[in-house]
Design a protein around this motif. Structure first.
Motif, PDB file in Angstrom:
ATOM      1  N   VAL A 135     -33.349  33.638  16.152  1.00 43.91           N
ATOM      2  CA  VAL A 135     -32.943  35.042  16.073  1.00 43.91           C
ATOM      3  C   VAL A 135     -34.120  35.946  16.442  1.00 43.91           C
ATOM      4  O   VAL A 135     -33.970  36.920  17.198  1.00 43.91           O
ATOM      5  CB  VAL A 135     -32.419  35.377  14.658  1.00 43.91           C
ATOM      6  CG1 VAL A 135     -32.306  36.892  14.460  1.00 43.91           C
ATOM      7  CG2 VAL A 135     -31.061  34.721  14.426  1.00 43.91           C
ATOM      8  N   LEU A 136     -35.308  35.618  15.936  1.00 40.97           N
ATOM      9  CA  LEU A 136     -36.488  36.424  16.277  1.00 40.97           C
ATOM     10  C   LEU A 136     -36.832  36.312  17.755  1.00 40.97           C
ATOM     11  O   LEU A 136     -37.221  37.306  18.385  1.00 40.97           O
ATOM     12  CB  LEU A 136     -37.675  35.985  15.419  1.00 40.97           C
ATOM     13  CG  LEU A 136     -37.589  36.360  13.939  1.00 40.97           C
ATOM     14  CD1 LEU A 136     -38.772  35.807  13.169  1.00 40.97           C
ATOM     15  CD2 LEU A 136     -37.505  37.874  13.766  1.00 40.97           C
ATOM     16  N   LEU A 137     -36.693  35.112  18.317  1.00 40.58           N
ATOM     17  CA  LEU A 137     -36.910  34.965  19.756  1.00 40.58           C
ATOM     18  C   LEU A 137     -35.917  35.816  20.538  1.00 40.58           C
ATOM     19  O   LEU A 137     -36.282  36.487  21.510  1.00 40.58           O
ATOM     20  CB  LEU A 137     -36.769  33.498  20.154  1.00 40.58           C
ATOM     21  CG  LEU A 137     -38.022  32.635  19.997  1.00 40.58           C
ATOM     22  CD1 LEU A 137     -37.668  31.160  20.160  1.00 40.58           C
ATOM     23  CD2 LEU A 137     -39.081  33.039  21.005  1.00 40.58           C
ATOM     24  N   ALA A 138     -34.660  35.803  20.113  1.00 41.07           N
ATOM     25  CA  ALA A 138     -33.640  36.618  20.780  1.00 41.07           C
ATOM     26  C   ALA A 138     -34.001  38.102  20.698  1.00 41.07           C
ATOM     27  O   ALA A 138     -33.818  38.854  21.662  1.00 41.07           O
ATOM     28  CB  ALA A 138     -32.275  36.370  20.145  1.00 41.07           C
ATOM     29  N   ARG A 139     -34.532  38.525  19.537  1.00 37.74           N
ATOM     30  CA  ARG A 139     -34.910  39.933  19.371  1.00 37.74           C
ATOM     31  C   ARG A 139     -35.888  40.368  20.458  1.00 37.74           C
ATOM     32  O   ARG A 139     -35.769  41.460  21.023  1.00 37.74           O
ATOM     33  CB  ARG A 139     -35.550  40.152  17.998  1.00 37.74           C
ATOM     34  CG  ARG A 139     -36.119  41.551  17.822  1.00 37.74           C
ATOM     35  CD  ARG A 139     -36.953  41.662  16.570  1.00 37.74           C
ATOM     36  NE  ARG A 139     -36.143  41.501  15.379  1.00 37.74           N
ATOM     37  CZ  ARG A 139     -36.663  41.430  14.145  1.00 37.74           C
ATOM     38  NH1 ARG A 139     -37.976  41.480  13.975  1.00 37.74           N
ATOM     39  NH2 ARG A 139     -35.869  41.283  13.102  1.00 37.74           N
TER      40      ARG A 139
END
Length: 502
Positions: A407-411
């Protein structure tokens, strides 16, 4: 010789949540005087099994017996009263109180209705001495290292007549010396007959401390094994459910000649000595060094999270002054912090809200993204990164560690950066999710993204990097092209000696 009776026997344990089978007919046995490693990918069911055992969740199926007696705990306090104690990764102690006060908080010895601090310190000194922990019980907890604080948490846990001690990722923030210090304590408790459940993502530590291993996968039991009889490679294959061919060294494309970021004698007094570093489009530059060597400090300077006080920084060929993270984002730089809880995720928000956060901040809150645009972008990245469960409305705290990291990578990927700084992106996640993220890094570099990759695992840095900068004592000692003659031993020699000639 007949096997002794287990102190804990969980049989056919099942636990379901809406749309998710977290545990599916799991058996788990624990014997006195053993360290039993509970292994599996994030989302395999380890945390749920622990929460079922400690009374956080009620089971839907199966039975739990403690010392041969059926139990059904309704909360952690009841479990602790029965002799089941847990020490979590995030130390739940009060750093402003003394060591003795932390051990006996809520159980303070009293005299004439008042807390007897003298008796408390005496009892704590006796307990610490028995466990081989050489610290002053009257000293403030915050003055001690994380390793010592972990041992204080363990001392508190075993002092409540514990029969079972659960250690959930106790070594994630410790260096090698601190890990061995903690393991001496664990071995001593094991030898006294305590039954210990050990949860970790560090495979080497499993083989250093455990007697037996239970592997879970997708909420089901893969098997129970004696550690000495299960090779490390076989353990990983059982955890991920496939052979390790996908985990061999990854092929990297050659980077372009275009320099995305160039640091010339950039430094910050007290944080990191001046260093020079360039990262080209399509290049993965790895940072190697021990805990405290300056890896994160270097990354924070390149993101503007800390202000440099020497040198010059160029981004895309132009001199820049980064006045903070928002300024860095404006220059197409993204930074995934090593501390995803404190500096990354907002656990109260949904997956969708967490993903769009950086893009919305870059646009400014006066230009909000429409809900339709949010849904379109989030759905694309949830699918591209295989975030599971694939429900953008789910609270992010309900995801496994590996999926939270995605999720953080996607952010950050949603902001379309040119430089992606990844600080320990695979720490504390399972082998399968780690492999997914490593392959993603290679793919992003192949698409032209410049990547700065930080990891405490030298093999991971070697596997992913075109070039490796080696740090020691907050100094960049040398930079090595990642050729065939560069291996973990060579890097460790450089770190140990502080010399590029090693």
């Amino acid at each position: 010789m007949a096997e002794p009776a287990p102190i804990l026997a969980m049989r056919g344990v099942g636990k379901r949540f809406p749309g998710v089978v977290a545990l599916d007919g799991v058996d788990f046995r624990l014997f006195p005087g053993e360290v039993h490693a509970l292994m599996g990918e994030n989302g395999a069911g380890k945390s749920t099994l622990i929460k079922v055992l400690t009374g956080v969740y009620e089971i839907d199926d199966g039975t739990i017996e403690l010392s041969g007696v059926p139990v059904a705990f309704t909360g952690p306090k009841q479990a602790q009263s029965a002799g089941v104690s847990t020490v979590y990764q995030e130390i739940n102690l009060c750093p402003n109180l003394s060591v003795a006060e932390n051990i006996y908080i809520g159980r303070e010895p009293r005299r004439l209705g008042m807390i007897s601090f003298r008796a408390m310190r005496a009892k704590a000194a006796e307990l610490l001495g028995r466990l081989g922990i050489d610290i002053d019980p009257g000293s403030v907890l915050a003055g001690h290292s994380i390793a010592v604080q972990q041992m204080v948490a363990i001392a508190r846990a075993v002092d409540v007549s514990a029969k079972i001690l659960i250690l959930d990722e106790p070594t994630s923030s410790l260096d090698a010396g601190e890990v061995e210090q903690l393991f001496r304590l664990v071995r001593g408790l094991r030898d006294e007959g305590l039954a210990i459940v050990f949860v970790t993502h560090f495979l080497d530590q499993v083989y250093a401390i455990s007697d037996r291993i239970t592997v879970l996968r997708n909420g089901g039991l893969v098997g129970e094994f004696r550690t000495a009889e299960l090779p490390q490679r076989a353990l990983v294959e059982k955890m991920i459910g496939k052979e390790l061919q996908a985990l061999e060294r990854l092929a990297l494309q050659e980077p372009s000649s275009e320099v995305v970021i160039a640091a010339d004698r950039v430094g910050r007094t007290g944080a990191i000595a001046p260093f020079s570093l360039t990262i080209q489009a399509g290049e993965v530059v790895g940072l190697a060094g021990l805990l405290g060597s300056g890896r994160s400090e270097l990354a924070r300077l390149l993101f503007g999270a800390d202000k440099m006080d020497s040198g010059e920084l160029q981004v895309n060929g132009s001199p820049v002054t980064l006045r903070g993270p928002r300024s860095a984002i404006g220059h197409d730089i993204a930074y995934l912090s090593e501390n995803r809880r404190a500096e990354g995720l907002i656990e109260e928000l949904s997956v969708r809200e967490n993903i769009i956060l950086a893009l919305q901040a870059a646009r400014g809150w006066s230009r909000p993204l429409s809900r339709a645009k949010q849904d379109e972008l989030v759905s694309r990245y949830v699918e591209a990164l295989s975030i599971r469960p694939a429900d953008p409305q789910m609270p992010v705290r309900n995801l496994s560690g590996g999926n939270q990291q995605k999720v953080l990578l996607a952010r950050w990927l949603i902001t379309e950066p040119r430089l992606l700084i990844l600080d320990e992106p695979t720490r504390g996640i399972d082998v399968g999710a780690k492999a997914d993220i490593q392959r993603l890094v290679v793919k992003l570099a192949g698409d032209g993204l410049a990547v700065l990759f930080i990891s405490a695992e030298l093999e991971e840095v070697l596997r992913l990097s075109h070039k490796i900068a080696v740090l020691r004592d907050r100094v960049v000692v040398t930079q090595l092209e990642n050729t065939a003659d560069v291996d973990a031993d060579r890097i460790m020699n450089v770190i140990a000696s502080g010399s590029a000639a090693s």
